[in-house]
Write a protein that holds these residues in place. Structure first.
Motif, PDB file in Angstrom:
ATOM      1  N   ARG A  10       0.816  -1.222   0.000  1.00  0.00           N
ATOM      2  CA  ARG A  10       0.000   0.000   0.000  1.00  0.00           C
ATOM      3  C   ARG A  10       0.850   1.274   0.000  1.00  0.00           C
ATOM      4  O   ARG A  10       0.310   2.376  -0.032  1.00  0.00           O
ATOM      5  CB  ARG A  10      -0.918   0.019   1.215  1.00  0.00           C
ATOM      6  N   LEU A  11       2.167   1.137   0.058  1.00  0.00           N
ATOM      7  CA  LEU A  11       3.037   2.306   0.155  1.00  0.00           C
ATOM      8  C   LEU A  11       2.897   3.174  -1.094  1.00  0.00           C
ATOM      9  O   LEU A  11       3.053   2.695  -2.223  1.00  0.00           O
ATOM     10  CB  LEU A  11       4.496   1.869   0.331  1.00  0.00           C
ATOM     11  N   GLN A  12       2.610   4.456  -0.870  1.00  0.00           N
ATOM     12  CA  GLN A  12       2.433   5.404  -1.969  1.00  0.00           C
ATOM     13  C   GLN A  12       3.485   6.519  -1.942  1.00  0.00           C
ATOM     14  O   GLN A  12       3.879   7.018  -2.983  1.00  0.00           O
ATOM     15  CB  GLN A  12       1.038   6.027  -1.916  1.00  0.00           C
ATOM     16  N   THR A  13       3.920   6.884  -0.730  1.00  0.00           N
ATOM     17  CA  THR A  13       4.909   7.953  -0.578  1.00  0.00           C
ATOM     18  C   THR A  13       6.145   7.393   0.106  1.00  0.00           C
ATOM     19  O   THR A  13       6.059   6.856   1.210  1.00  0.00           O
ATOM     20  CB  THR A  13       4.336   9.120   0.258  1.00  0.00           C
ATOM     21  N   LEU A  14       7.301   7.551  -0.544  1.00  0.00           N
ATOM     22  CA  LEU A  14       8.561   7.087   0.010  1.00  0.00           C
ATOM     23  C   LEU A  14       9.566   8.231  -0.065  1.00  0.00           C
ATOM     24  O   LEU A  14       9.908   8.699  -1.152  1.00  0.00           O
ATOM     25  CB  LEU A  14       9.100   5.884  -0.766  1.00  0.00           C
ATOM     26  N   ASP A  15      10.028   8.703   1.094  1.00  0.00           N
ATOM     27  CA  ASP A  15      11.010   9.786   1.151  1.00  0.00           C
ATOM     28  C   ASP A  15      12.156   9.358   2.053  1.00  0.00           C
ATOM     29  O   ASP A  15      12.039   9.341   3.278  1.00  0.00           O
ATOM     30  CB  ASP A  15      10.368  11.074   1.675  1.00  0.00           C
ATOM     31  N   MET A  16      13.277   8.995   1.434  1.00  0.00           N
ATOM     32  CA  MET A  16      14.491   8.619   2.157  1.00  0.00           C
ATOM     33  C   MET A  16      15.642   9.567   1.808  1.00  0.00           C
ATOM     34  O   MET A  16      16.810   9.246   2.028  1.00  0.00           O
ATOM     35  CB  MET A  16      14.890   7.185   1.814  1.00  0.00           C
ATOM     36  N   SER A  17      15.317  10.730   1.282  1.00  0.00           N
ATOM     37  CA  SER A  17      16.323  11.669   0.790  1.00  0.00           C
ATOM     38  C   SER A  17      17.327  12.060   1.866  1.00  0.00           C
ATOM     39  O   SER A  17      17.034  12.048   3.059  1.00  0.00           O
ATOM     40  CB  SER A  17      15.640  12.927   0.262  1.00  0.00           C
ATOM     41  N   PHE A  18      18.518  12.423   1.389  1.00  0.00           N
ATOM     42  CA  PHE A  18      19.575  12.990   2.232  1.00  0.00           C
ATOM     43  C   PHE A  18      19.951  12.062   3.384  1.00  0.00           C
ATOM     44  O   PHE A  18      20.050  12.461   4.533  1.00  0.00           O
ATOM     45  CB  PHE A  18      19.171  14.378   2.739  1.00  0.00           C
ATOM     46  N   ASN A  19      20.125  10.814   3.048  1.00  0.00           N
ATOM     47  CA  ASN A  19      20.724   9.801   3.918  1.00  0.00           C
ATOM     48  C   ASN A  19      21.763   9.055   3.075  1.00  0.00           C
ATOM     49  O   ASN A  19      21.545   8.846   1.878  1.00  0.00           O
ATOM     50  CB  ASN A  19      19.679   8.799   4.437  1.00  0.00           C
ATOM     51  N   PRO A  20      22.865   8.656   3.654  1.00  0.00           N
ATOM     52  CA  PRO A  20      23.863   7.886   2.884  1.00  0.00           C
ATOM     53  C   PRO A  20      23.438   6.439   2.686  1.00  0.00           C
ATOM     54  O   PRO A  20      24.096   5.501   3.140  1.00  0.00           O
ATOM     55  CB  PRO A  20      25.127   8.011   3.756  1.00  0.00           C
ATOM     56  N   LEU A  21      22.317   6.259   2.005  1.00  0.00           N
ATOM     57  CA  LEU A  21      21.758   4.930   1.765  1.00  0.00           C
ATOM     58  C   LEU A  21      22.087   4.483   0.346  1.00  0.00           C
ATOM     59  O   LEU A  21      22.067   5.282  -0.598  1.00  0.00           O
ATOM     60  CB  LEU A  21      20.244   4.947   1.956  1.00  0.00           C
ATOM     61  N   SER A  22      22.362   3.201   0.185  1.00  0.00           N
ATOM     62  CA  SER A  22      22.600   2.617  -1.133  1.00  0.00           C
ATOM     63  C   SER A  22      21.463   1.654  -1.451  1.00  0.00           C
ATOM     64  O   SER A  22      21.012   0.892  -0.592  1.00  0.00           O
ATOM     65  CB  SER A  22      23.931   1.865  -1.155  1.00  0.00           C
ATOM     66  N   PHE A  23      21.013   1.691  -2.701  1.00  0.00           N
ATOM     67  CA  PHE A  23      19.907   0.828  -3.127  1.00  0.00           C
ATOM     68  C   PHE A  23      20.448  -0.282  -4.024  1.00  0.00           C
ATOM     69  O   PHE A  23      21.155  -0.019  -4.997  1.00  0.00           O
ATOM     70  CB  PHE A  23      18.851   1.664  -3.881  1.00  0.00           C
ATOM     71  N   ASN A  24      20.093  -1.496  -3.673  1.00  0.00           N
ATOM     72  CA  ASN A  24      20.572  -2.654  -4.418  1.00  0.00           C
ATOM     73  C   ASN A  24      19.381  -3.500  -4.851  1.00  0.00           C
ATOM     74  O   ASN A  24      18.910  -4.375  -4.129  1.00  0.00           O
ATOM     75  CB  ASN A  24      21.535  -3.481  -3.556  1.00  0.00           C
ATOM     76  N   PHE A  25      18.845  -3.164  -6.017  1.00  0.00           N
ATOM     77  CA  PHE A  25      17.727  -3.906  -6.582  1.00  0.00           C
ATOM     78  C   PHE A  25      18.202  -4.599  -7.857  1.00  0.00           C
ATOM     79  O   PHE A  25      18.964  -4.024  -8.641  1.00  0.00           O
ATOM     80  CB  PHE A  25      16.548  -2.983  -6.925  1.00  0.00           C
ATOM     81  N   SER A  26      17.742  -5.799  -8.053  1.00  0.00           N
ATOM     82  CA  SER A  26      18.106  -6.492  -9.283  1.00  0.00           C
ATOM     83  C   SER A  26      17.419  -5.828 -10.470  1.00  0.00           C
ATOM     84  O   SER A  26      16.354  -5.208 -10.337  1.00  0.00           O
ATOM     85  CB  SER A  26      17.702  -7.964  -9.199  1.00  0.00           C
ATOM     86  N   SER A  27      18.028  -5.945 -11.630  1.00  0.00           N
ATOM     87  CA  SER A  27      17.521  -5.248 -12.815  1.00  0.00           C
ATOM     88  C   SER A  27      16.155  -5.746 -13.250  1.00  0.00           C
ATOM     89  O   SER A  27      15.413  -5.027 -13.917  1.00  0.00           O
ATOM     90  CB  SER A  27      18.520  -5.412 -13.969  1.00  0.00           C
ATOM     91  N   ASP A  28      15.784  -6.986 -12.867  1.00  0.00           N
ATOM     92  CA  ASP A  28      14.480  -7.530 -13.266  1.00  0.00           C
ATOM     93  C   ASP A  28      13.461  -7.534 -12.128  1.00  0.00           C
ATOM     94  O   ASP A  28      12.426  -8.203 -12.202  1.00  0.00           O
ATOM     95  CB  ASP A  28      14.654  -8.946 -13.809  1.00  0.00           C
ATOM     96  N   TRP A  29      13.767  -6.780 -11.055  1.00  0.00           N
ATOM     97  CA  TRP A  29      12.855  -6.749  -9.896  1.00  0.00           C
ATOM     98  C   TRP A  29      11.558  -6.046 -10.259  1.00  0.00           C
ATOM     99  O   TRP A  29      11.544  -4.957 -10.835  1.00  0.00           O
ATOM    100  CB  TRP A  29      13.530  -6.043  -8.719  1.00  0.00           C
ATOM    101  N   ILE A  30      10.466  -6.687  -9.922  1.00  0.00           N
ATOM    102  CA  ILE A  30       9.142  -6.083 -10.120  1.00  0.00           C
ATOM    103  C   ILE A  30       8.591  -5.736  -8.752  1.00  0.00           C
ATOM    104  O   ILE A  30       8.176  -6.622  -7.995  1.00  0.00           O
ATOM    105  CB  ILE A  30       8.193  -7.055 -10.854  1.00  0.00           C
ATOM    106  N   PRO A  31       8.583  -4.467  -8.371  1.00  0.00           N
ATOM    107  CA  PRO A  31       8.151  -4.077  -7.023  1.00  0.00           C
ATOM    108  C   PRO A  31       6.687  -4.408  -6.787  1.00  0.00           C
ATOM    109  O   PRO A  31       5.859  -4.298  -7.701  1.00  0.00           O
ATOM    110  CB  PRO A  31       8.377  -2.558  -7.001  1.00  0.00           C
ATOM    111  N   PRO A  32       6.347  -4.811  -5.554  1.00  0.00           N
ATOM    112  CA  PRO A  32       4.935  -5.083  -5.231  1.00  0.00           C
ATOM    113  C   PRO A  32       4.147  -3.816  -4.964  1.00  0.00           C
ATOM    114  O   PRO A  32       2.956  -3.885  -4.679  1.00  0.00           O
ATOM    115  CB  PRO A  32       5.046  -5.936  -3.964  1.00  0.00           C
ATOM    116  N   LEU A  33       4.797  -2.662  -5.010  1.00  0.00           N
ATOM    117  CA  LEU A  33       4.149  -1.398  -4.680  1.00  0.00           C
ATOM    118  C   LEU A  33       4.107  -0.511  -5.902  1.00  0.00           C
ATOM    119  O   LEU A  33       4.872  -0.684  -6.853  1.00  0.00           O
ATOM    120  CB  LEU A  33       4.878  -0.697  -3.541  1.00  0.00           C
ATOM    121  N   ARG A  34       3.242   0.454  -5.873  1.00  0.00           N
ATOM    122  CA  ARG A  34       3.109   1.418  -6.959  1.00  0.00           C
ATOM    123  C   ARG A  34       3.205   2.817  -6.360  1.00  0.00           C
ATOM    124  O   ARG A  34       2.209   3.432  -5.982  1.00  0.00           O
ATOM    125  CB  ARG A  34       1.766   1.236  -7.686  1.00  0.00           C
ATOM    126  N   LEU A  35       4.429   3.301  -6.259  1.00  0.00           N
ATOM    127  CA  LEU A  35       4.675   4.585  -5.601  1.00  0.00           C
ATOM    128  C   LEU A  35       4.176   5.742  -6.452  1.00  0.00           C
ATOM    129  O   LEU A  35       4.352   5.765  -7.676  1.00  0.00           O
ATOM    130  CB  LEU A  35       6.169   4.759  -5.323  1.00  0.00           C
TER     131      LEU A  35
END
Length: 977
Positions: A415-440
Motif C-alpha cells: 500500500r506504500l504510496q509515498t517514500l522519502d528517504m532523501s539525504f541519507n547515505p543509503l545505497s539501493f541494491n535492486f536487481s535489474s528484473d525486480w518487479i516491485p509489489p508497490l506502486r509509488l
C-alpha cells in the motif's frame, strides 16, 4: 510542516463541509410544478448590492439579465423559499470567480429579512464595517464573512442573530474588544474568529465559550490570545458538546491543557500549533478519551508521557518541530498500549530524536503515515519496516541512516504510496528484473545512491506524480521508456547526476499534468538542442549542461503557467526571441553564461511579474531596453560582462524601486551616474564597475537606506509549485552572482548575498570628491572606488562605517590626512589606499598597522607604520602621536593661523609665485610638503600648504618693511599645528 497542517485541516474541513450540507438541505429551491416568483423589493436590494461591487469577470452576470429580469430566485448564488418566494440563501463564496469580487458591504442586503444562509467568503470589502442594520437578519442561521477584508469593531447588534448556528468572521481586521454578543447566540455550533486580534478580551474568552453549550467547532487560531493563568480557568460543565478546537498560533501556555481536559467526553480534534508549550506533554491530555486528532507541532515540548499509550481512540499524533530529544526506541515505548492499535499517523519530524529505527515499529499495525525526517537517527533501516502492511507514507529523510536498501524492505508494503528517504547515505541494491509489489506515487530519494545505472525498477512506477532522484551518482543516458511514465507527473528532478545524451521532444503527450509540470535536469552532461516542451510546464531548470543552438523551442511553452526558466551555463547562441510576450507569469529568468547576442527585445517588458533577471556573461549589446521599466517587481538584475552601451537609464531608480541587486559591471556604459539611483532604497549590492562612467558620485548616495540598516530588505522569491494532486504551494529560488570581494572575484548565492552590502564604482572615469555623507551607510561592508579620478579628502567620519571589511580607494587623486576615525574600523581586513596624494601620519590602531606597506604605497607625503618607523619631527619630540581631530590640536591650529593672518593680506601678490608652484604637478606639489617637514605643523591638504607659503612670504615682507629689527622666529618648537 505545511503539508502536515494541511492534512489536519483537510480532515476538519471535511467535517465542516458535511455540517454545511446538513445545514443547507432545507434551503434548496422547490422542484414542484409551480414557479417561484421573486419579491420585487428583495430583487431591488440585490441589484443595489451588485452595484456596490466591482465584478471584472462577470461573476454576477446572471443578475438582472433580460430573460430572467424579474426572477431573482434563478440568479446564481440566490435561492428562495419554496412557498413564499423570499430570498433565503445568498451564497457568493461557492460561485466560480468569487475571488475577483470586491467593493463595499452595502446596507441594502439587510433588507433581505428572510435570509437563513449568507456566505460572502473572500469578497474584498475594502476595510468596510459590518453595518448595525445586520440585526434585521434575525432568521439567519449561517453567516460566513471569512477573508472579506472587513475592519472596525464588531457591532453589538450581532447579538440579535439569536438563530445563528454557524458564524465565521475569520481572517479580517476587526478590532475586537469584547465577545459579549456571543452570550446571546445560544444555538451556535460553529465559531471561527481566527486571524483577528483578541488580545484585549483577556481571559474573558474562556468564560464566554463556556456559556455556548451547543458549540462543537471552535477556531481561534492566530488571535493573539493571552497567556492563560491556571487560577483564571473557570469551572465548567463537562457535558459540553465541544468536538474540534483549534487555538494554534497564540500565546497560550501549558496551563491551557487544564481547561481542555474538562472536555474528556466530547473532544475529538485539538490543534495547539505554534504556542508557548514547553516541557513534557502534561498528563491532562491523556484523559481526553475521545481524542482522535492531536496537533502540537511548532512548540517547545520535550517528551511524551507513558500515559499516552492509553489514548485508545487517537488516530493522528503530530509533534513535528518541537524539542523532543529522546532515543526513538524509548519514545515509541511510551506509546505502547491500546494506542498501538488505533494510531494511523505519527509525525515526529524536525526534532532531535536520536538512535536507530526500532524493530518494534511493526507493532503499530494500523500505522498509515510515519514521518521521522529531519532528526538525528542513525544506523540501518530494519527490514521489519516492510511488515507495516497498511503503511502508505514513509518519510525518514535528512537523518544519518546508512546501509543497504534491498527488495526485502518492501516485501509487504503493497500500500506504500509515498517514500522519502532523501539525504541519507543509503545505497539501493535492486536487481535489474525486480518487479516491485508497490506502486509509488511520491518518490523522493535525493542524495542517496541509485547509480551508476539508471534505475530500471522505475519502469513499474507508472503512476508517479513526484520523482526526485537528484544527486544519486547515475552515470547513464535516460532511457526512452522513462518519458512515457511522466504523463501524470508534476515534479521530475534528475539534477546533479552524470546523465548524458540528447533529450527527446517533451511534447504535450509526455507531460499532460493538468496544473503544470516542474522539470529539473540541471548539473548533468546533457547535450544537443533544447527540447520542445509541453505547453503547460511551470518550472524548467536545464542549467549547467551542454545544450547548444537556439532557444526558440521554448516558445512552445504556455506563458500563462510558466513561472521559472533557467538555462544558464550552457552553450546556447542566438538572439532572444520575441515570443517572451507570452510569458506573462514568468517570475525567474536566468540565461547567464551562454553565447547569446544581440539587443534585448522590447518584448521583455511583457514580463511584468519578473522578480529575477540574469543575463550576465553573454554577448548582449545595445542599450538597456526602455520596456524593462515595466518589470516593477524586479529584485535582482545582473547584466555583468556583456557589451551594453549608452547611459544608465534614470528610470531604473524611478521605476524599479524593489531592486536589491543591480550589477552592471564590465560593459560599455558611459555618461553620469543618474541621481535617480539614490531612490533605490532597497539596494544591497550596487556594482557599476569597469565601465566608462564619468561625472561625480551622486551626492545623495546616503539615501540608499538598506545599506544603513541592519534589517534585511530582501524578500524571498515565491513561485508556484505543487505538493499534491491539486494543492499549490510556493518555493524559493537562489540567485547566483559573481562579486568582486576583497579583490577577488567569487560566486555567491542569494543566502550569502543577503549579508553582503556592497558599493563598487571602480575602474571608471569618475571625478570630484567622495560625498561626505557616504559615511551614513553604516552597514556597508565593502566600498570600492578605485581606479577613478577622484579628488579631495577622505570623509572625516568614515570611521563610523564600522561594518566595513574592505575599503579600496587606490589609484585616484585623493589628498589630505587620513582621518583619525579610521582607527575605529575594527572589522577592516582589506585596505588599499595606494597611489593617491595622502599626507601626514597613518592613524595608529591595531587594525591600521596590521596592513602591509603596499596598502599605502604611492603617497609620497604619507608617513608612519607600516611605511616608515617615524614621521618627520618625531625625533625632536617625546610626546605621543597627535590626534588631528582633538580639541588641543584644533585650538593650536586656530592660534597658528591667527598669527599669520596679517601676512596673508600683504603677501598675497608675492605669494602668487607659490600658488603657481603648488598648482604644478609632481614634484612641485611634494616640494611644498617637504619645505615644512621640519616644522611641527600638521598639514591637512595642499590648500593648507599653499596658505602657509603665502602667509610666510607675506610676514617676511611685512616685518622687513616695518623695520622691527628683530629676528623672525616663525618655526619655534612651541607652535602646534
Amino acid at each position: 510542516m505545511m503539508i502536515l497542517g494541511g492534512r489536519f485541516l483537510q480532515l476538519v474541513y471535511a467535517l465542516l463541509i458535511l455540517l454545511h450540507m446538513q445545514t443547507s438541505i432545507g434551503f434548496n429551491s422547490t422542484t414542484g410544478d409551480y414557479e417561484i416568483r421573486c419579491i420585487e423589493s428583495e430583487r431591488q436590494a440585490l441589484l443595489i448590492f451588485k452595484q456596490s461591487l466591482v465584478d471584472e469577470y462577470g461573476t454576477l452576470s446572471s443578475w438582472g439579465s433580460e430573460e430572467e429580469k424579474k426572477e431573482c430566485c434563478k440568479w446564481e448564488g440566490v435561492e428562495c423559499g419554496n412557498t413564499t418566494g423570499h430570498v433565503t440563501v445568498l451564497d457568493l463564496y461557492h460561485l466560480s470567480g468569487h475571488l475577483q469580487l470586491r467593493g463595499n458591504l452595502s446596507p441594502s442586503l439587510f433588507d433581505l429579512y428572510h435570509l437563513i444562509y449568507l456566505d460572502f467568503g473572500e469578497i474584498d470589502f475594502n476595510l468596510s464595517y459590518i453595518p448595525k442594520s445586520i440585526s434585521s437578519l434575525n432568521k439567519l442561521q449561517h453567516l460566513s464573512l471569512q477573508s472579506c477584508n472587513l475592519s472596525g469593531s464588531l457591532p453589538n447588534q450581532l447579538s440579535n442573530l439569536t438563530s445563528l448556528q454557524y458564524l465565521d468572521l475569520s481572517d479580517n481586521k476587526f478590532n475586537i474588544k469584547n465577545l459579549e454578543f456571543l452570550s446571546s447566540l445560544s444555538y451556535l455550533q460553529f465559531l471561527n474568529l481566527g486571524e483577528n486580534d483578541l488580545s484585549k478580551v483577556n481571559n474573558y474568552w474562556l468564560e464566554v465559550i463556556n456559556k455556548l453549550h451547543h458549540l462543537k467547532f471552535l477556531f481561534l487560531h492566530r488571535c493573539n490570545l493571552p497567556y492563560v493563568l491556571p487560577q483564571s480557568i473557570p469551572m465548567i460543565n463537562t457535558s459540553t458538546f465541544l468536538t474540534f478546537v483549534d487555538l494554534s498560533s497564540n500565546n497560550l501556555s501549558s496551563s491551557t491543557f487544564q481547561w481542555l481536559s474538562k472536555f474528556n467526553k466530547s473532544l475529538v480534534g485539538l490543534g495547539l500549533v505554534d504556542n508557548s508549550l514547553q516541557g513534557l506533554i502534561p498528563e491532562d491530555l491523556s484523559h481526553l478519551n475521545s481524542l482522535e486528532y492531536l496537533v502540537l507541532y511548532d512548540n517547545q515540548l520535550e517528551g511524551i508521557p507513558k500515559s499516552f499509550g492509553n489514548l485508545c481512540k487517537l488516530r493522528y499524533l503530530m509533534l513535528s518541530s518541537n524539542n523532543l530529544d529522546e532515543m526513538l526506541p524509548q519514545l515509541m515505548g511510551n506509546l505502547s498500549g491500546c494506542l498501538q492499535l488505533s494510531l494511523e499517523g505519527l509525525y515526529l519530524d524536525e526534532n532531535k530524536i536520536k538512535g536507530p529505527l526500532p524493530d518494534m515499529i511493526k507493532n503499530f499495525s494500523s500505522l498509515r503515515l510515519l514521518s521521522l525526517e529531519n532528526n538525528q537517527l542513525s544506523g540501518t533501516v530494519p527490514k521489519s519496516i516492510g511488515l507495516l502492511s497498511k503503511l502508505e507514507e514513509l518519510q525518514i529523510s535528512s537523518n544519518s541512516l546508512n546501509g543497504m536498501i534491498t527488495e526485502s524492505h518492501f516485501s509487504k508494503a503493497s500500500r506504500l504510496q509515498t517514500l522519502d528517504m532523501s539525504f541519507n547515505p543509503l545505497s539501493f541494491n535492486f536487481s535489474s528484473d525486480w518487479i516491485p509489489p508497490l506502486r509509488l506515487g511520491w518518490i523522493a530519494l535525493a542524495s542517496c545512491k541509485l547509480g551508476p545505472n539508471f534505475p530500471s525498477w522505475l519502469k513499474n512506477m507508472r503512476n508517479f506524480s513526484y520523482l526526485d532522484i537528484s544527486g544519486n551518482g547515475i552515470s547513464d543516458s535516460i532511457p526512452k521508456w522513462f518519458w512515457n511514465l511522466t504523463t501524470g507527473a508534476f515534479h521530475v528532478n534528475l539534477s546533479s547526476n552524470h546523465l548524458y545524451g540528447v533529450l527527446p521532444y517533451l511534447s504535450t503527450t509526455k507531460f499532460a499534468y493538468l496544473f503544470g509540470t516542474q522539470i529539473d535536469l540541471s548539473k548533468n552532461k546533457m547535450e544537443g538542442p533544447l527540447p520542445v516542451f509541453s505547453i503547460n510546464v511551470t518550472f524548467i531548470n536545464l542549467s549547467e549542461n551542454r545544450f547548444s543552438g537556439s532557444i526558440s523551442s521554448l516558445c512552445t511553452i504556455n506563458g500563462e503557467v510558466l513561472a521559472f526558466l533557467d538555462v544558464s551555463n550552457n552553450q546556447l547562441s542566438e538572439e532572444l526571441p520575441e515570443c517572451m510576450t507570452r510569458w506573462t507569469s514568468l517570475l525567474i529568468l536566468n540565461l547567464a553564461n551562454n553565447h547569446l547576442f544581440g539587443k534585448i527585445p522590447s518584448s521583455i517588458g511583457s514580463l511584468s511579474r519578473l522578480e529575477s533577471l540574469g543575463l550576465q556573461n553573454n554577448n548582449f549589446s545595445g542599450e538597456i531596453p526602455w520596456a524593462l521599466q515595466n518589470c516593477r517587481d524586479l529584485q535582482f538584475l545582473d547584466l555583468n560582462y556583456n557589451s551594453f552601451s549608452g547611459i544608465i537609464p534614470a528610470w531604473i531608480g524611478e521605476r524599479l524601486s524593489s531592486l536589491n541587486f543591480l550589477l552592471l559591471r564590465s560593459n560599455n556604459f558611459s555618461g553620469d551616474i543618474p541621481l535617480q539611483l539614490c531612490w533605490l532604497t532597497n539596494i544591497m549590492l550596487l556594482d557599476l564597475s569597469n565601465n566608462n562612467l564619468s561625472g561625480s558620485i551622486p551626492w545623495c548616495i546616503h539615501n540608499l537606506t538598506a545599506l544603513a540598516q541592519k534589517e534585511n530588505s530582501i524578500r524571498d522569491y515565491g513561485f508556484p509549485v505543487h505538493v499534491g494532486a491539486a494543492a499549490w504551494s510556493t518555493s524559493s529560488y537562489t540567485d547566483k552572482a559573481s562579486v568582486m570581494w576583497k579583490g577577488m572575484e567569487r560566486d555567491y548565492v542569494s543566502g550569502n548575498l543577503k549579508i553582503l552590502r556592497i558599493i563598487d564604482l571602480s575602474s571608471n572615469k569618475l571625478t570630484g570628491e567622495i560625498p561626505v555623507h557616504i559615511s551614513f551607510l553604516l552597514e556597508l561592508v565593502q566600498l570600492n572606488l578605485s581606479r577613478n579620478q577622484l579628488t579631495g579628502r577622505m570623509p572625516i567620519d568614515i570611521g563610523q562605517m564600522r561594518q566595513l571589511q574592505s575599503l579600496d580607494l587606490s589609484q585616484n587623486q585623493l589628498q589630505g590626512h587620513l582621518p583619525e576615525s579610521m582607527s575605529q574600523l575594527n572589522f577592516l581586513s582589506t585596505l588599499n589606499l595606494s597611489h593617491n596624494n595622502f599626507s601626514g601620519r597613518i592613524p595608529l590602531s591595531t587594525q591600521m598597522q596590521s596592513f602591509d606597506a603596499s596598502s599605502f604605497v604611492g603617497n609620497l607625503a604619507l608617513c608612519g607604520l607600516p611605511l616608515t618607523p617615524t614621521c618627520p619631527g618625531d625625533e625632536n619630540s617625546n610626546r605621543k602621536p597627535e590626534n588631528s581631530g582633538g580639541k588641543e590640536n584644533q585650538e593650536d591650529r586656530a592660534e597658528f593661523w591667527k598669527s599669520f593672518k596679517p601676512g596673508v593680506e600683504l603677501g598675497a601678490a608675492i605669494g602668487f609665485v607659490g600658488v603657481l608652484a603648488v598648482k604644478l604637478d609632481h614634484p612641485w606639489k611634494h616640494l611644498c610638503f617637504l619645505l615644512f617637514n621640519n616644522m611641527r605643523v600638521r598639514l591637512s591638504n595642499l590648500k593648507d600648504c599653499l596658505y602657509l607659503l603665502v602667509a610666510a612670504v607675506g610676514l617676511v615682507v611685512r616685518e622687513h618693511v616695518s623695520r622691527l629689527g628683530r629676528k623672525l622666529k616663525l618655526f619655534e618648537p612651541s607652535v602646534s599645528s
